[in-house]
Write a protein that holds these residues in place. Structure first.
Motif, PDB file in Angstrom:
ATOM      1  N   ASP A 147       1.149  -1.507   0.313  1.00  0.00           N
ATOM      2  CA  ASP A 147      -0.370  -0.110   0.208  1.00  0.00           C
ATOM      3  C   ASP A 147       1.351   1.271   0.010  1.00  0.00           C
ATOM      4  O   ASP A 147       1.489   1.384   0.543  1.00  0.00           O
ATOM      5  CB  ASP A 147      -0.771   0.428   1.466  1.00  0.00           C
ATOM      6  N   ILE A 148       0.667   1.929  -0.879  1.00  0.00           N
ATOM      7  CA  ILE A 148       1.963   3.432  -1.014  1.00  0.00           C
ATOM      8  C   ILE A 148       1.295   4.328  -0.328  1.00  0.00           C
ATOM      9  O   ILE A 148       1.739   6.048  -0.405  1.00  0.00           O
ATOM     10  CB  ILE A 148       1.794   3.704  -2.146  1.00  0.00           C
ATOM     11  N   SER A 149       0.200   4.824   0.252  1.00  0.00           N
ATOM     12  CA  SER A 149      -0.543   5.448   1.037  1.00  0.00           C
ATOM     13  C   SER A 149      -1.456   6.270   0.478  1.00  0.00           C
ATOM     14  O   SER A 149      -1.764   7.582   1.339  1.00  0.00           O
ATOM     15  CB  SER A 149       0.690   5.785   1.863  1.00  0.00           C
ATOM     16  N   LYS A 150      -1.852   5.914  -0.275  1.00  0.00           N
ATOM     17  CA  LYS A 150      -2.635   6.831  -1.355  1.00  0.00           C
ATOM     18  C   LYS A 150      -4.403   6.485  -0.628  1.00  0.00           C
ATOM     19  O   LYS A 150      -4.558   5.213  -0.434  1.00  0.00           O
ATOM     20  CB  LYS A 150      -2.534   6.863  -2.836  1.00  0.00           C
ATOM     21  N   PRO A 151      -5.282   8.028  -0.988  1.00  0.00           N
ATOM     22  CA  PRO A 151      -6.314   7.119  -0.311  1.00  0.00           C
ATOM     23  C   PRO A 151      -7.323   6.002  -1.076  1.00  0.00           C
ATOM     24  O   PRO A 151      -6.717   6.258  -2.460  1.00  0.00           O
ATOM     25  CB  PRO A 151      -7.168   8.566  -0.710  1.00  0.00           C
ATOM     26  N   GLY A 152      -7.508   5.256  -1.030  1.00  0.00           N
ATOM     27  CA  GLY A 152      -7.891   3.994  -1.158  1.00  0.00           C
ATOM     28  C   GLY A 152      -7.160   2.835  -1.515  1.00  0.00           C
ATOM     29  O   GLY A 152      -8.488   2.209  -1.977  1.00  0.00           O
ATOM     30  N   GLY A 153      -6.062   2.972  -1.311  1.00  0.00           N
ATOM     31  CA  GLY A 153      -5.483   1.869  -1.766  1.00  0.00           C
ATOM     32  C   GLY A 153      -5.569   0.600  -0.921  1.00  0.00           C
ATOM     33  O   GLY A 153      -5.573  -0.146  -1.178  1.00  0.00           O
ATOM     34  N   SER A 154      -5.991   1.303   0.893  1.00  0.00           N
ATOM     35  CA  SER A 154      -6.302  -0.210   1.557  1.00  0.00           C
ATOM     36  C   SER A 154      -7.684  -0.409   1.085  1.00  0.00           C
ATOM     37  O   SER A 154      -7.882  -2.031   1.229  1.00  0.00           O
ATOM     38  CB  SER A 154      -6.599   0.086   2.865  1.00  0.00           C
ATOM     39  N   VAL A 155      -8.465   0.380   0.718  1.00  0.00           N
ATOM     40  CA  VAL A 155      -9.816  -0.431   0.433  1.00  0.00           C
ATOM     41  C   VAL A 155      -9.648  -1.298  -1.110  1.00  0.00           C
ATOM     42  O   VAL A 155      -9.971  -2.490  -1.108  1.00  0.00           O
ATOM     43  CB  VAL A 155     -10.563   0.793  -0.493  1.00  0.00           C
ATOM     44  N   PHE A 156      -9.095  -1.169  -1.989  1.00  0.00           N
ATOM     45  CA  PHE A 156      -8.812  -1.771  -3.480  1.00  0.00           C
ATOM     46  C   PHE A 156      -8.057  -3.142  -3.088  1.00  0.00           C
ATOM     47  O   PHE A 156      -8.328  -4.284  -3.267  1.00  0.00           O
ATOM     48  CB  PHE A 156      -7.712  -1.112  -3.655  1.00  0.00           C
ATOM     49  N   LEU A 157      -7.038  -2.698  -1.678  1.00  0.00           N
ATOM     50  CA  LEU A 157      -5.778  -4.333  -1.778  1.00  0.00           C
ATOM     51  C   LEU A 157      -6.780  -5.103  -0.535  1.00  0.00           C
ATOM     52  O   LEU A 157      -6.818  -6.061  -0.413  1.00  0.00           O
ATOM     53  CB  LEU A 157      -4.517  -3.790  -0.474  1.00  0.00           C
ATOM     54  N   ASP A 158      -7.518  -4.736   0.736  1.00  0.00           N
ATOM     55  CA  ASP A 158      -8.777  -5.211   0.627  1.00  0.00           C
ATOM     56  C   ASP A 158      -8.844  -6.874  -0.308  1.00  0.00           C
ATOM     57  O   ASP A 158      -9.396  -7.405   0.242  1.00  0.00           O
ATOM     58  CB  ASP A 158      -9.650  -5.114   2.105  1.00  0.00           C
ATOM     59  N   HIS A 159     -10.496  -5.793  -1.084  1.00  0.00           N
ATOM     60  CA  HIS A 159     -10.895  -6.351  -1.901  1.00  0.00           C
ATOM     61  C   HIS A 159      -9.835  -7.571  -3.220  1.00  0.00           C
ATOM     62  O   HIS A 159     -10.060  -8.262  -2.854  1.00  0.00           O
ATOM     63  CB  HIS A 159     -11.530  -6.326  -2.996  1.00  0.00           C
ATOM     64  N   LEU A 160      -8.751  -6.966  -2.689  1.00  0.00           N
ATOM     65  CA  LEU A 160      -7.600  -7.710  -4.383  1.00  0.00           C
ATOM     66  C   LEU A 160      -7.188  -8.987  -2.867  1.00  0.00           C
ATOM     67  O   LEU A 160      -7.269 -10.330  -3.437  1.00  0.00           O
ATOM     68  CB  LEU A 160      -6.435  -7.126  -3.987  1.00  0.00           C
ATOM     69  N   GLU A 161      -6.759  -9.049  -1.733  1.00  0.00           N
ATOM     70  CA  GLU A 161      -6.561  -9.892  -0.952  1.00  0.00           C
ATOM     71  C   GLU A 161      -7.874 -11.054  -0.843  1.00  0.00           C
ATOM     72  O   GLU A 161      -7.388 -12.117  -1.147  1.00  0.00           O
ATOM     73  CB  GLU A 161      -6.527  -9.529   0.562  1.00  0.00           C
ATOM     74  N   ARG A 162      -8.959 -10.538  -0.902  1.00  0.00           N
ATOM     75  CA  ARG A 162      -9.933 -11.169  -0.696  1.00  0.00           C
ATOM     76  C   ARG A 162      -9.502 -12.096  -2.239  1.00  0.00           C
ATOM     77  O   ARG A 162     -10.710 -13.624  -1.768  1.00  0.00           O
ATOM     78  CB  ARG A 162     -11.486 -11.193  -0.847  1.00  0.00           C
ATOM     79  N   LEU A 163     -10.013 -11.499  -3.210  1.00  0.00           N
ATOM     80  CA  LEU A 163      -9.771 -12.246  -4.742  1.00  0.00           C
ATOM     81  C   LEU A 163      -8.451 -12.993  -4.531  1.00  0.00           C
ATOM     82  O   LEU A 163      -8.916 -14.837  -5.001  1.00  0.00           O
ATOM     83  CB  LEU A 163     -10.232 -11.259  -5.623  1.00  0.00           C
ATOM     84  N   LEU A 164      -7.352 -13.077  -4.255  1.00  0.00           N
ATOM     85  CA  LEU A 164      -6.933 -14.063  -4.544  1.00  0.00           C
ATOM     86  C   LEU A 164      -6.673 -14.817  -3.435  1.00  0.00           C
ATOM     87  O   LEU A 164      -6.488 -16.954  -3.864  1.00  0.00           O
ATOM     88  CB  LEU A 164      -5.098 -13.344  -3.785  1.00  0.00           C
ATOM     89  N   LYS A 165      -7.607 -14.343  -2.008  1.00  0.00           N
ATOM     90  CA  LYS A 165      -6.815 -15.967  -1.668  1.00  0.00           C
ATOM     91  C   LYS A 165      -8.707 -17.063  -1.946  1.00  0.00           C
ATOM     92  O   LYS A 165      -8.648 -18.207  -2.439  1.00  0.00           O
ATOM     93  CB  LYS A 165      -7.501 -15.598  -0.250  1.00  0.00           C
ATOM     94  N   GLU A 166      -9.631 -17.093  -2.485  1.00  0.00           N
ATOM     95  CA  GLU A 166     -10.569 -16.875  -2.435  1.00  0.00           C
ATOM     96  C   GLU A 166     -10.980 -17.803  -4.538  1.00  0.00           C
ATOM     97  O   GLU A 166     -11.245 -18.678  -4.439  1.00  0.00           O
ATOM     98  CB  GLU A 166     -11.915 -16.362  -2.458  1.00  0.00           C
ATOM     99  N   GLN A 167     -10.440 -17.435  -4.906  1.00  0.00           N
ATOM    100  CA  GLN A 167     -10.535 -17.445  -6.313  1.00  0.00           C
ATOM    101  C   GLN A 167      -8.928 -17.669  -6.744  1.00  0.00           C
ATOM    102  O   GLN A 167      -9.120 -18.199  -7.761  1.00  0.00           O
ATOM    103  CB  GLN A 167     -11.158 -16.231  -7.585  1.00  0.00           C
ATOM    104  N   HIS A 168      -8.121 -17.797  -6.192  1.00  0.00           N
ATOM    105  CA  HIS A 168      -6.757 -17.683  -6.959  1.00  0.00           C
ATOM    106  C   HIS A 168      -6.318 -19.004  -6.214  1.00  0.00           C
ATOM    107  O   HIS A 168      -4.456 -19.238  -6.264  1.00  0.00           O
ATOM    108  CB  HIS A 168      -5.814 -17.006  -7.672  1.00  0.00           C
ATOM    109  N   GLY A 169      -6.513 -19.352  -5.012  1.00  0.00           N
ATOM    110  CA  GLY A 169      -5.672 -20.230  -4.247  1.00  0.00           C
ATOM    111  C   GLY A 169      -4.821 -19.748  -3.870  1.00  0.00           C
ATOM    112  O   GLY A 169      -3.194 -20.547  -2.951  1.00  0.00           O
TER     113      GLY A 169
END
Length: 95
Positions: free
Chosen positions: A35-57
Protein backbone atom coordinates in the motif's frame (compact mmCIF):
# COMPACT_ATOMS: atom_id res chain seq x y z
CA UNK A 1 14.34 38.23 -21.53
CA UNK A 2 14.87 34.84 -23.25
CA UNK A 3 12.51 31.91 -22.66
CA UNK A 4 14.13 28.99 -20.84
CA UNK A 5 12.66 25.55 -21.45
CA UNK A 6 13.30 22.86 -18.87
CA UNK A 7 13.03 19.17 -19.75
CA UNK A 8 10.99 17.44 -16.97
CA UNK A 9 12.14 13.97 -18.00
CA UNK A 10 14.71 12.04 -16.03
CA UNK A 11 17.43 11.43 -18.59
CA UNK A 12 19.57 9.23 -16.36
CA UNK A 13 20.99 6.35 -18.38
CA UNK A 14 20.04 3.04 -16.81
CA UNK A 15 21.10 -0.50 -17.52
CA UNK A 16 18.10 -2.45 -18.78
CA UNK A 17 17.48 -5.59 -16.78
CA UNK A 18 15.38 -8.64 -17.45
CA UNK A 19 11.86 -8.70 -16.01
CA UNK A 20 11.16 -11.01 -13.09
CA UNK A 21 9.96 -14.46 -14.15
CA UNK A 22 6.20 -14.91 -14.13
CA UNK A 23 4.57 -17.33 -11.69
CA UNK A 24 3.02 -20.42 -13.26
CA UNK A 25 0.21 -20.32 -10.71
CA UNK A 26 -0.92 -18.38 -7.65
CA UNK A 27 -2.08 -21.56 -5.91
CA UNK A 28 -0.28 -21.94 -2.59
CA UNK A 29 1.83 -18.81 -3.08
CA UNK A 30 2.60 -15.97 -0.67
CA UNK A 31 1.73 -12.60 -2.19
CA UNK A 32 2.88 -9.26 -0.83
CA UNK A 33 0.53 -6.30 -1.11
CA UNK A 34 2.25 -2.92 -0.90
CA UNK A 35 0.00 0.00 0.00
CA UNK A 36 1.65 3.25 -1.08
CA UNK A 37 -0.59 5.30 1.27
CA UNK A 38 -2.76 6.98 -1.35
CA UNK A 39 -6.44 7.40 -0.48
CA UNK A 40 -8.40 4.28 -1.34
CA UNK A 41 -5.38 2.01 -1.64
CA UNK A 42 -6.21 -0.05 1.42
CA UNK A 43 -9.82 -0.52 0.25
CA UNK A 44 -8.57 -1.80 -3.11
CA UNK A 45 -6.07 -4.12 -1.42
CA UNK A 46 -8.74 -5.50 0.95
CA UNK A 47 -10.80 -6.59 -2.06
CA UNK A 48 -7.74 -7.86 -3.92
CA UNK A 49 -6.65 -9.95 -0.92
CA UNK A 50 -10.09 -11.55 -0.71
CA UNK A 51 -10.08 -12.36 -4.45
CA UNK A 52 -6.56 -13.77 -4.37
CA UNK A 53 -7.47 -16.15 -1.55
CA UNK A 54 -10.98 -17.13 -2.67
CA UNK A 55 -10.51 -17.37 -6.43
CA UNK A 56 -6.82 -18.12 -6.91
CA UNK A 57 -5.86 -20.24 -3.92
CA UNK A 58 -3.22 -17.89 -2.54
CA UNK A 59 -1.94 -19.38 0.73
CA UNK A 60 -0.89 -16.16 2.45
CA UNK A 61 -0.97 -12.42 1.91
CA UNK A 62 1.59 -10.12 3.52
CA UNK A 63 0.56 -6.46 3.81
CA UNK A 64 3.10 -3.64 3.94
CA UNK A 65 2.55 0.11 3.83
CA UNK A 66 4.80 2.95 2.76
CA UNK A 67 4.68 5.96 5.10
CA UNK A 68 4.03 8.28 2.14
CA UNK A 69 3.37 7.90 -1.57
CA UNK A 70 5.72 10.78 -2.39
CA UNK A 71 8.93 8.85 -1.69
CA UNK A 72 10.33 5.38 -2.46
CA UNK A 73 9.59 2.60 0.01
CA UNK A 74 11.86 2.59 3.04
CA UNK A 75 14.37 -0.24 3.33
CA UNK A 76 12.40 -1.58 6.32
CA UNK A 77 9.24 -1.91 4.21
CA UNK A 78 11.12 -3.76 1.47
CA UNK A 79 12.83 -5.98 4.04
CA UNK A 80 9.44 -6.85 5.53
CA UNK A 81 8.32 -8.23 2.14
CA UNK A 82 11.63 -9.98 1.52
CA UNK A 83 11.64 -11.46 5.02
CA UNK A 84 8.16 -12.86 4.45
CA UNK A 85 9.52 -14.72 1.39
CA UNK A 86 6.82 -13.36 -0.92
CA UNK A 87 6.56 -15.10 -4.27
CA UNK A 88 5.28 -11.85 -5.82
CA UNK A 89 4.41 -8.32 -4.72
CA UNK A 90 1.55 -6.16 -5.97
CA UNK A 91 1.75 -2.41 -5.45
CA UNK A 92 -1.54 -0.53 -5.05
CA UNK A 93 -2.04 2.80 -6.71
CA UNK A 94 -5.39 4.40 -5.95
CA UNK A 95 -7.11 7.73 -5.42
Amino acid sequence: MPTILVNPLDETVRVQGAPAPRLDTLLGKTIGLLDISKPGGSVFLDHLERLLKEQHGVAAVVRATKPTFTKPALAAVIEQLIGARCDAVIEALAD
